[in-house]
Design an enzyme around this catalytic site. Structure first.
Site, PDB file in Angstrom:
ATOM      1  N   HIS A  90     -90.561  22.264 -51.869  1.00 13.16           N
ATOM      2  CA  HIS A  90     -89.549  22.026 -50.818  1.00 13.16           C
ATOM      3  C   HIS A  90     -89.030  23.364 -50.319  1.00 13.16           C
ATOM      4  CE1 HIS A  90     -85.977  22.837 -53.414  1.00 13.16           C
ATOM      5  NE2 HIS A  90     -86.653  22.217 -54.364  1.00 13.16           N
ATOM      6  N   ASP A  92     -86.103  23.560 -48.410  1.00 12.87           N
ATOM      7  CA  ASP A  92     -84.646  23.583 -48.315  1.00 12.87           C
ATOM      8  C   ASP A  92     -84.081  24.145 -49.618  1.00 12.87           C
ATOM      9  OD1 ASP A  92     -85.363  21.047 -49.687  1.00 12.87           O
ATOM     10  OD2 ASP A  92     -83.209  20.706 -49.701  1.00 12.87           O
ATOM     11  N   ASP A 123     -86.584  28.294 -56.453  1.00 11.73           N
ATOM     12  CA  ASP A 123     -86.358  26.867 -56.204  1.00 11.73           C
ATOM     13  C   ASP A 123     -86.124  26.624 -54.719  1.00 11.73           C
ATOM     14  OD1 ASP A 123     -85.759  24.167 -56.598  1.00 11.73           O
ATOM     15  OD2 ASP A 123     -83.661  24.576 -57.083  1.00 11.73           O
ATOM     16  N   GLU A 156     -84.746  18.075 -50.293  1.00  9.05           N
ATOM     17  CA  GLU A 156     -84.750  17.721 -51.714  1.00  9.05           C
ATOM     18  C   GLU A 156     -83.406  18.018 -52.371  1.00  9.05           C
ATOM     19  OE1 GLU A 156     -85.147  18.033 -56.000  1.00  9.05           O
ATOM     20  OE2 GLU A 156     -84.653  19.668 -54.635  1.00  9.05           O
ATOM     21  N   GLU A 157     -82.809  19.152 -52.025  1.00 10.31           N
ATOM     22  CA  GLU A 157     -81.573  19.551 -52.691  1.00 10.31           C
ATOM     23  C   GLU A 157     -80.397  18.653 -52.321  1.00 10.31           C
ATOM     24  OE1 GLU A 157     -81.688  21.389 -55.052  1.00 10.31           O
ATOM     25  OE2 GLU A 157     -83.043  23.096 -54.775  1.00 10.31           O
ATOM     26  N   HIS A 423     -79.731  27.363 -58.401  1.00 13.97           N
ATOM     27  CA  HIS A 423     -78.490  26.708 -57.991  1.00 13.97           C
ATOM     28  C   HIS A 423     -77.259  27.577 -58.246  1.00 13.97           C
ATOM     29  CE1 HIS A 423     -80.133  22.279 -58.051  1.00 13.97           C
ATOM     30  NE2 HIS A 423     -81.035  23.147 -57.625  1.00 13.97           N
TER      31      HIS A 423
END
Length: 454
Positions: A90, A92, A123, A156-157, A423
């Site tokens: 992903h 995003d 990520d 996705e996030e 994150h």
């Protein structure tokens, strides 16, 4: 053909990979227009589409998914009769949080201490670059032996389910013999790992209202119900004194029987301050891979600077519940909702909105694809055997794919090992891990193609 040319080719491609990752990281592609312009995600999607076209992918398309974001699709045909492999990543990313807390700008790839720092570096923009590296190495060493589909998700996030719903409406699009999800990570740097389980997720937005408007805390405090105090008491009901998640009716005593996560290593990975206890009971592996975990990820309340001596008429919080395999995320969301409603103090008016949900996932690690990946990782990481671990995070698409394509084998690998700090501020990727995992993925595709011939 030996693995040596693959490893040499990937090594030679690393400068290009760094330059491309820098371009991709530069897009502020947080899939929330309230935080960043939608054009940032659209530009990132266009970049991914152009990268696939440059690798001779066919049918490259920007898919408008039902949540208002775009996923990028492309197809690279392989030899006649070859199996089809779907590669997922992903583009995003999570918001950067406090940009002033980053040592280097979050959307500027920066090399430091042998790692590349930037939001999405691990990520999962790095995951997309990993797929490109593997395919380029194969093309330079005899060709790609399988047909390849690539899907790069755009939300996705956010957990808004756009790609899941699109796939359900177009079930033929992502059909494959096996799927490689490039969005997890090794247990730690240098330990080749596949992820066997993912926790699911339920996300609720909770609002409490107690007064028609804010009141002076000196004139009315002590009798008038303060919505913020009510919210604090309500949220506290979600945990026992030791920090264990306690939601009425939701089991929280499962045990993990695989790879164990030593407590001292976990404390170091999580950067727990000296003297601060871990929460919950059971082994660390039990707590982060096999049991539900609730987190209050946001509260709307007055900031300290500029606050006034007032009782708050309303308060709002966002609550995330991670749901382990074996528990149904929809049922867990109902139990969480019922718990919040029954524990609301002082008759406060409560409203609850569900803003996200995804089921947990458990892979079949006995499948032929896992044997092919094990052999590939043994070569890419000399002297190391592939490990199987859980992951506390959620990738809702996995269950969608497992439901749509029950015969497909699903593997989860990626760049998000503990040092990556995904994150959080100062997210980074190990270029050495990017290189080794790209070699492993290329060798896996070759091994898998050979296994299907047999």
């Amino acid at each position: 053909m030996t693995a040596r040319p693959i490893s040499e080719t990937v090594a030679s491609l690393m400068p290009r990979a760094k330059a491309e990752l820098a371009e991709l990281v530069a897009f502020r592609s947080v899939a929330d227009p309230a935080q960043f312009p939608k054009s940032e995600c659209e530009a990132a999607a266009a970049w991914v589409a152009d990268a696939l076209r440059a690798e001779d992918f066919q049918d490259v398309a920007l898919l408008d998914t039902p949540d208002g974001t775009q996923s990028v699709y492309g197809y690279l045909p392989g030899p006649a009769g070859a199996p089809t492999v779907l590669l997922y990543a992903h583009y995003d990313v999570q918001p950067p949080l406090d940009e002033s807390a980053w040592i280097s700008p979050p959307f500027e790839l920066t090399e430091r201490d042998g790692r590349w720092f930037g939001r999405g570096a691990a990520d999962c923009k790095g995951g997309f670059i990993m797929h490109l590296l593997a395919l380029r190495a194969l093309r330079a060493n005899g060709g790609v032996p399988v047909s390849v589909k690539v899907i790069a998700e755009g939300s996705e996030e956010q957990g808004t389910g756009g790609l899941e719903r699109y796939a359900e409406a177009h079930p033929e699009l992502l059909a494959a013999d096996t799927v490689v999800i490039g969005d997890t990570g090794n247990f730690r740097v240098g330990v080749p790992t596949v992820t066997a389980t993912l926790r699911g997720m339920a996300m609720l937005r909770v609002q409490l209202d107690t007064l028609q408007g804010n009141l002076h805390s000196g004139q009315f405090g002590g009798a008038a119900p303060d919505a913020l105090a009510a919210m604090i008491q309500l949220l506290a009901s979600l945990r026992a004194e030791d920090g264990t998640t306690t939601i009425d009716g939701l089991a929280a005593d499962a045990e993990w029987d695989g790879l164990q996560y030593p407590e001292d290593e976990f404390r170091e990975d999580a950067k727990v301050l000296d003297g601060v206890e871990l929460i919950g009971s059971g082994s660390v592996s039990d707590r982060v891979w096999a049991r539900p975990a609730v987190t209050v990820i946001g509260i709307d309340c007055p900031p300290v600077v500029g606050s006034t001596p007032s009782l708050q008429a309303s308060a709002r919080a966002q609550v995330s519940l991670r749901v382990p395999p074996g528990q149904d995320a929809a049922e867990a969301a109902k139990l969480l909702t019922a718990h919040l409603e029954s524990h609301t103090p002082w008759g406060a008016r409560i409203s609850i909105e569900q803003v996200g949900q995804g089921q947990a996932f458990r892979a079949d690690t006995t499948s032929p694809a896992y044997a092919a990946m094990s052999e590939a990782m043994r070569v890419a990481y000399p002297g190391e055997e592939m490990q199987t671990a859980g992951m506390g995070g959620s990738i809702p698409l996995c269950n969608t794919l497992a439901t749509l394509y029950p015969q497909a084998e699903i593997l989860l690998i990626g760049l998000s090992e503990p040092e990556a700090q995904i994150h959080a501020v100062n997210e980074s990727v190990s270029p050495r891990e990017l290189e080794r995992l790209s070699v492993a993925e290329a060798l896996f595709l070759r091994n898998y193609a050979e296994s299907k011939k047999a």
